[in-house]
Motif scaffolding. Structure first.
Motif, PDB file in Angstrom:
ATOM      1  N   GLU A 206       0.832  -1.212   0.000  1.00 27.28           N
ATOM      2  CA  GLU A 206       0.000   0.000   0.000  1.00 27.28           C
ATOM      3  C   GLU A 206       0.859   1.252   0.000  1.00 27.28           C
ATOM      4  OE1 GLU A 206      -3.789   2.130   2.223  1.00 27.28           O
ATOM      5  OE2 GLU A 206      -3.064   0.226   3.000  1.00 27.28           O
ATOM      6  N   ALA A 207       1.935   1.265   0.786  1.00 26.87           N
ATOM      7  CA  ALA A 207       2.798   2.452   0.879  1.00 26.87           C
ATOM      8  C   ALA A 207       3.370   2.821  -0.492  1.00 26.87           C
ATOM      9  CB  ALA A 207       3.922   2.212   1.880  1.00 26.87           C
ATOM     10  N   LYS A 208       3.762   1.842  -1.283  1.00 28.84           N
ATOM     11  CA  LYS A 208       4.320   2.122  -2.610  1.00 28.84           C
ATOM     12  C   LYS A 208       3.234   2.505  -3.598  1.00 28.84           C
ATOM     13  CE  LYS A 208       7.087   2.309  -6.142  1.00 28.84           C
ATOM     14  NZ  LYS A 208       7.890   3.488  -6.365  1.00 28.84           N
ATOM     15  N   VAL A 209       2.134   1.751  -3.612  1.00 27.70           N
ATOM     16  CA  VAL A 209       1.065   1.986  -4.573  1.00 27.70           C
ATOM     17  C   VAL A 209       0.475   3.389  -4.405  1.00 27.70           C
ATOM     18  CG1 VAL A 209      -1.270   1.209  -5.198  1.00 27.70           C
ATOM     19  CG2 VAL A 209       0.561  -0.449  -4.927  1.00 27.70           C
ATOM     20  N   GLU A 210       0.415   3.875  -3.169  1.00 27.85           N
ATOM     21  CA  GLU A 210      -0.123   5.221  -2.911  1.00 27.85           C
ATOM     22  C   GLU A 210       0.688   6.316  -3.596  1.00 27.85           C
ATOM     23  OE1 GLU A 210      -2.297   5.152   1.418  1.00 27.85           O
ATOM     24  OE2 GLU A 210      -0.135   5.453   1.392  1.00 27.85           O
ATOM     25  N   THR A 211       1.934   6.054  -3.903  1.00 28.36           N
ATOM     26  CA  THR A 211       2.795   7.066  -4.526  1.00 28.36           C
ATOM     27  C   THR A 211       2.767   6.994  -6.047  1.00 28.36           C
ATOM     28  OG1 THR A 211       4.791   5.689  -4.608  1.00 28.36           O
ATOM     29  CG2 THR A 211       4.372   6.897  -2.553  1.00 28.36           C
ATOM     30  N   MET A 212       2.061   6.025  -6.596  1.00 28.23           N
ATOM     31  CA  MET A 212       2.054   5.797  -8.038  1.00 28.23           C
ATOM     32  C   MET A 212       0.874   6.495  -8.723  1.00 28.23           C
ATOM     33  SD  MET A 212       3.145   1.744  -7.921  1.00 28.23           S
ATOM     34  CE  MET A 212       2.965   1.481  -9.706  1.00 28.23           C
ATOM     35  N   ALA A 213       1.010   6.705 -10.022  1.00 31.97           N
ATOM     36  CA  ALA A 213      -0.035   7.335 -10.826  1.00 31.97           C
ATOM     37  C   ALA A 213      -0.765   6.273 -11.639  1.00 31.97           C
ATOM     38  CB  ALA A 213       0.594   8.368 -11.765  1.00 31.97           C
ATOM     39  N   ALA A 214      -1.934   6.642 -12.163  1.00 35.34           N
ATOM     40  CA  ALA A 214      -2.695   5.730 -13.015  1.00 35.34           C
ATOM     41  C   ALA A 214      -1.831   5.288 -14.190  1.00 35.34           C
ATOM     42  CB  ALA A 214      -3.968   6.409 -13.508  1.00 35.34           C
ATOM     43  N   ASN A 215      -1.934   4.019 -14.548  1.00 34.58           N
ATOM     44  CA  ASN A 215      -1.206   3.371 -15.640  1.00 34.58           C
ATOM     45  C   ASN A 215       0.284   3.190 -15.363  1.00 34.58           C
ATOM     46  OD1 ASN A 215      -3.579   3.129 -17.268  1.00 34.58           O
ATOM     47  ND2 ASN A 215      -3.360   5.311 -17.720  1.00 34.58           N
ATOM     48  N   GLU A 216       0.745   3.537 -14.178  1.00 35.83           N
ATOM     49  CA  GLU A 216       2.151   3.338 -13.823  1.00 35.83           C
ATOM     50  C   GLU A 216       2.365   1.901 -13.358  1.00 35.83           C
ATOM     51  OE1 GLU A 216       5.559   5.256 -10.857  1.00 35.83           O
ATOM     52  OE2 GLU A 216       3.598   6.222 -11.005  1.00 35.83           O
ATOM     53  N   SER A 217       3.525   1.343 -13.684  1.00 35.87           N
ATOM     54  CA  SER A 217       3.895  -0.009 -13.264  1.00 35.87           C
ATOM     55  C   SER A 217       5.173   0.055 -12.449  1.00 35.87           C
ATOM     56  CB  SER A 217       4.131  -0.914 -14.487  1.00 35.87           C
ATOM     57  OG  SER A 217       2.942  -1.072 -15.223  1.00 35.87           O
ATOM     58  N   ALA A 218       5.319  -0.882 -11.520  1.00 36.39           N
ATOM     59  CA  ALA A 218       6.526  -0.935 -10.703  1.00 36.39           C
ATOM     60  C   ALA A 218       6.689  -2.332 -10.130  1.00 36.39           C
ATOM     61  CB  ALA A 218       6.452   0.082  -9.556  1.00 36.39           C
ATOM     62  N   ASP A 219       7.926  -2.658  -9.789  1.00 35.27           N
ATOM     63  CA  ASP A 219       8.226  -3.855  -9.012  1.00 35.27           C
ATOM     64  C   ASP A 219       8.398  -3.395  -7.578  1.00 35.27           C
ATOM     65  OD1 ASP A 219       8.124  -5.601 -11.161  1.00 35.27           O
ATOM     66  OD2 ASP A 219      10.250  -5.392 -11.607  1.00 35.27           O
ATOM     67  N   VAL A 220       7.677  -4.035  -6.666  1.00 35.96           N
ATOM     68  CA  VAL A 220       7.668  -3.616  -5.264  1.00 35.96           C
ATOM     69  C   VAL A 220       8.120  -4.782  -4.394  1.00 35.96           C
ATOM     70  CG1 VAL A 220       6.259  -2.682  -3.389  1.00 35.96           C
ATOM     71  CG2 VAL A 220       5.718  -2.089  -5.774  1.00 35.96           C
ATOM     72  N   LEU A 221       9.250  -4.621  -3.716  1.00 35.88           N
ATOM     73  CA  LEU A 221       9.749  -5.627  -2.782  1.00 35.88           C
ATOM     74  C   LEU A 221       9.158  -5.338  -1.412  1.00 35.88           C
ATOM     75  CD1 LEU A 221      11.619  -8.027  -2.106  1.00 35.88           C
ATOM     76  CD2 LEU A 221      13.409  -6.332  -1.631  1.00 35.88           C
ATOM     77  N   VAL A 222       8.484  -6.334  -0.837  1.00 37.79           N
ATOM     78  CA  VAL A 222       7.879  -6.186   0.488  1.00 37.79           C
ATOM     79  C   VAL A 222       8.526  -7.212   1.410  1.00 37.79           C
ATOM     80  CG1 VAL A 222       5.756  -6.279   1.844  1.00 37.79           C
ATOM     81  CG2 VAL A 222       5.702  -5.368  -0.505  1.00 37.79           C
ATOM     82  N   GLU A 223       9.226  -6.718   2.420  1.00 34.89           N
ATOM     83  CA  GLU A 223       9.863  -7.591   3.403  1.00 34.89           C
ATOM     84  C   GLU A 223       8.808  -8.084   4.399  1.00 34.89           C
ATOM     85  OE1 GLU A 223      12.747  -8.778   3.053  1.00 34.89           O
ATOM     86  OE2 GLU A 223      13.581  -7.392   1.569  1.00 34.89           O
TER      87      GLU A 223
END
Length: 178
Positions: A44-61
């Motif tokens: 959630e912390a990473k996704v909240e910083t993203m814009a519509a149609n943006e993609s990212a790889d998110v590592l969650v410990e």
């Protein structure tokens, strides 16, 4: 950024082994309301910083996902407590916890006398890699903020973990909820 409705598409793998753990690719997006604790904090912390149609790889410990693996959450119980259940290693069983909540346990092993069960979440202790794309992003309605349900209470009949619309839920399959 609380009270946004975000719809995501994701592929989840174990960051150490590369094994696929979950996905909603080709299915209905996983929709949630930010600030309500509906998905794991690290994602959630990473996704909240993203814009519509943006993609990212998110590592969650583990500490920001399903927690560290707790050896004390493994118990050995008498097999007679499982009378009438056809046991299999790796199967999930559901019961009621001390506060009336639904509790999932995993059957680790069993023999003629005892059953070893694990109360840890199946992804506890794992470093998780999410490949995620933001498919939709909007402000939550007043009803969504109050109920915590995307689409409001009318959507609850859809059966999709409280996400999605009642029209989308029947063909969605799994919803990606854990």
């Amino acid at each position: 950024m609380s009270n946004k409705v975000i719809g995501i598409e994701y592929n989840l793998t174990d960051a150490k082994t590369g094994d696929q753990l979950d996905t909603n690719l080709g299915q209905a997006p996983l929709e949630f309301i930010t600030g309500k604790g509906q998905i794991i904090p690290g994602l959630e912390a990473k996704v909240e910083t993203m814009a519509a149609n943006e993609s990212a790889d998110v590592l969650v410990e583990p500490k920001d996902g399903y927690g560290e693996y707790n050896e004390e959450a493994v118990q050995v119980l008498p097999k007679e407590q499982f009378a009438g259940i056809e046991l299999a290693e790796g199967m999930s069983l559901y019961g009621t916890g001390e506060q009336g909540e639904t509790v999932q346990v995993l059957v680790k092993s069993f023999n003629d006398e005892e059953v070893t069960i694990d109360y840890n979440h199946p992804m506890a202790g794992k470093s998780l890699m999410f490949s995620v794309t933001i498919l939709s992003l909007r402000d939550a309605s007043e009803e969504e903020i109050q109920t915590g349900v995307v689409g409001g209470m009318a959507a609850m009949s859809g059966g999709c973990c409280g996400g999605g619309s009642s029209e989308a839920a029947p063909q969605s399959g799994g919803c990606g909820c854990n």
